[in-house]
Design a protein around this motif. Sequence first.
Motif, PDB file in Angstrom:
ATOM      1  N   LEU A 183       0.878  -1.176  -0.301  1.00 17.00           N
ATOM      2  CA  LEU A 183       0.227   0.212   0.373  1.00 17.00           C
ATOM      3  C   LEU A 183       1.103   1.263  -0.120  1.00 17.00           C
ATOM      4  O   LEU A 183       0.873   2.257  -1.190  1.00 17.00           O
TER       5      LEU A 183
ATOM      6  N   PHE B  56       0.403   3.452  -2.876  1.00 15.17           N
ATOM      7  CA  PHE B  56      -0.744   4.734  -2.552  1.00 15.17           C
ATOM      8  C   PHE B  56       0.038   5.824  -1.525  1.00 15.17           C
ATOM      9  O   PHE B  56      -0.461   6.795  -1.705  1.00 15.17           O
TER      10      PHE B  56
ATOM     11  N   ASP C 194      -7.451   7.972  -4.224  1.00 17.69           N
ATOM     12  CA  ASP C 194      -6.556   6.585  -3.531  1.00 17.69           C
ATOM     13  C   ASP C 194      -7.834   6.400  -2.298  1.00 17.69           C
ATOM     14  O   ASP C 194      -7.029   5.057  -2.424  1.00 17.69           O
TER      15      ASP C 194
ATOM     16  N   TYR D 246     -10.627   5.083  -0.966  1.00 15.65           N
ATOM     17  CA  TYR D 246     -11.206   3.991  -0.992  1.00 15.65           C
ATOM     18  C   TYR D 246     -10.813   2.811  -1.554  1.00 15.65           C
ATOM     19  O   TYR D 246     -11.194   1.446  -0.955  1.00 15.65           O
ATOM     20  N   ALA D 247     -10.254   2.429  -2.556  1.00 14.52           N
ATOM     21  CA  ALA D 247      -8.867   1.493  -3.025  1.00 14.52           C
ATOM     22  C   ALA D 247      -8.433   1.447  -1.749  1.00 14.52           C
ATOM     23  O   ALA D 247      -7.634   0.260  -1.596  1.00 14.52           O
ATOM     24  N   ILE D 248      -7.681   2.126  -1.460  1.00  5.92           N
ATOM     25  CA  ILE D 248      -7.047   1.892   0.107  1.00  5.92           C
ATOM     26  C   ILE D 248      -8.109   0.886   0.840  1.00  5.92           C
ATOM     27  O   ILE D 248      -7.030  -0.015   1.530  1.00  5.92           O
ATOM     28  N   TRP D 249      -8.663   1.540   1.401  1.00  4.52           N
ATOM     29  CA  TRP D 249      -9.455   1.325   2.158  1.00  4.52           C
ATOM     30  C   TRP D 249      -9.961  -0.713   1.609  1.00  4.52           C
ATOM     31  O   TRP D 249      -9.800  -1.399   2.705  1.00  4.52           O
ATOM     32  N   THR D 250     -10.326  -0.333   0.396  1.00  2.00           N
ATOM     33  CA  THR D 250     -10.578  -2.220   0.169  1.00  2.00           C
ATOM     34  C   THR D 250      -9.698  -2.732   0.094  1.00  2.00           C
ATOM     35  O   THR D 250     -10.039  -4.172   0.267  1.00  2.00           O
ATOM     36  N   ARG D 251      -8.321  -2.473  -0.128  1.00  3.28           N
ATOM     37  CA  ARG D 251      -7.197  -3.234  -0.121  1.00  3.28           C
ATOM     38  C   ARG D 251      -7.285  -3.711   1.809  1.00  3.28           C
ATOM     39  O   ARG D 251      -7.044  -5.003   2.055  1.00  3.28           O
TER      40      ARG D 251
END
Length: 548
Positions: free
Chosen positions: A357, A361, A383, A385-390
Amino acid sequence: MYKYDEYDQAIVDARVEEFRDQCNRRLSGEMTEDQFKPLRLMNGLYLQLHAYMLRVAVPYGTLDSRQMHMLAHIARKYDRGYGHFTTRQNLQYNWIKLDDAADILAELATVEMHAIQTSGNCIRNISADQYAGAAADEVADPRPYAELLRQWSTFHPEFLLLPRKFKIAVIGADEDRAAMKLHDIGLKLVRNAAGALGFEVYVGGGQGRTPMVAPLIREFLPADDLVSYLEACLRVYNRYGRRDNLYKARIKILVHEIGADEYRRQVEEEYLHVKTLGLDPPAAELERIAAMFALPPLDPNAPGEIERSDPDFALWLDQQVVDHKVPGHAIVTISLKPTGGIPGDASADQIDAMAKLAQVFSHDELRVTHAQNIVLPHVRKADLYAIWTRLEETGLATPNLDLVTDIIACPGLDYCALANARSIPLAQKITERFANLDRQRDLGEVKLKISGCINACGHHHAGHIGILGVDRKGEENYQLSFGGSGAEDASVGKIIGPGFSEDGVVDAVEKALETYRGIRVEGERFLDTYRRVGPEPFKAAIYEKAPA
């Protein structure tokens, strides 16, 4: 972030080979454990209840992805697949074999890491604000000064055998996110009326058997004089600190016994002499160090709007994310405190995931926090939302920053030979009791901290609610204290009454927080309410029946 020069690397490599020889002599029987102990402690290697523990230094909590990947690799290869992040912004491995210790240090050295001065009566790892360089509220980035102090203190010939261990914290904002006033020396960057950069200097804080908040020793120390002034502070301590009594050896005892004014007078006198020795670095050297902490290339025109239609994401966003000083960017705190988890622990897979991450990011940078979490300091809001998803995929998306389940806890009696009681199972039970996020958010900011013995590695003195494990006639018992704080409003908590069993103290915490809900006024934290009304309403609720 700081990169080793040829001297740094040579020092670390030489220490690895020296320690390898020492380990081999211990394993062959040429050296006894008593002879080996001071040598292994110089390299961060402790002998705990079940195995050796290795404490890896993370100066001022800053890491890059290759270093995080190495920490994950070591967890898999040499430990049991996890690491434990500490309140000193370090990482510990709890199941190390002596045969592997030198190999671990050699692998760490390949990514500019070590375990030097993470133990012993020396200046330990310099800690700092985990938001340093990114926070909108800071006067200046404290990390260049933390790095300067790391270089000054490493193998300092006069300060390797101090009366007791010594801890320094540096912050750059009014909000204290590093418990600066509870350190042996706390430094806060400020500007004077003329706009010059300098430090407020606090000396004599600490926890343990005699917790104290450090008094202000110097209102304004010019930043260029930092090394000379701290040299003077340490010289006075080294000269007069007690070596005849382990429990009275910390600098807080010296400052308390002679008084802050007398300590200040002696330091100022010593400083006049030290300043003539030329210890402070030339401006070019500080500029060289500072250049390594320059902000990454962040676009100030990056979009700042965030889509909040997913309620789970919105909840995480509100709890774990704060604004960056550059518009369109944010600082993300990754919680290492899942419900039922061990505070500060992360699996090798999770450590690898956080490294990835950061690489993708956060401009290849991470921070370890004083509260045993991990920060991505330079993230585009686009970014998030993408971080939270991962994070969701790896079990790292718990939205509980500064809530009652964001617990600081030491390893306790499960690992530590000094502990009187277990900290980990208690922390797990409390997180399970308060697992409902709506309930946690309704309670608001509650700093809960647990120590398994009086040494206070879990910082229970500084907890809004502190829990101390003690031995009561061979049984584990837990004392409750209220009113502590490690923030800018630093205070030491007060014990409220007789102790409890493990289950009893969980019930007592719940009763205290429900009492708070019933008597708080709008906008009050638990700490504010306690300070306003005192302990009596809480004691009445908790001790309505005989303690368990």
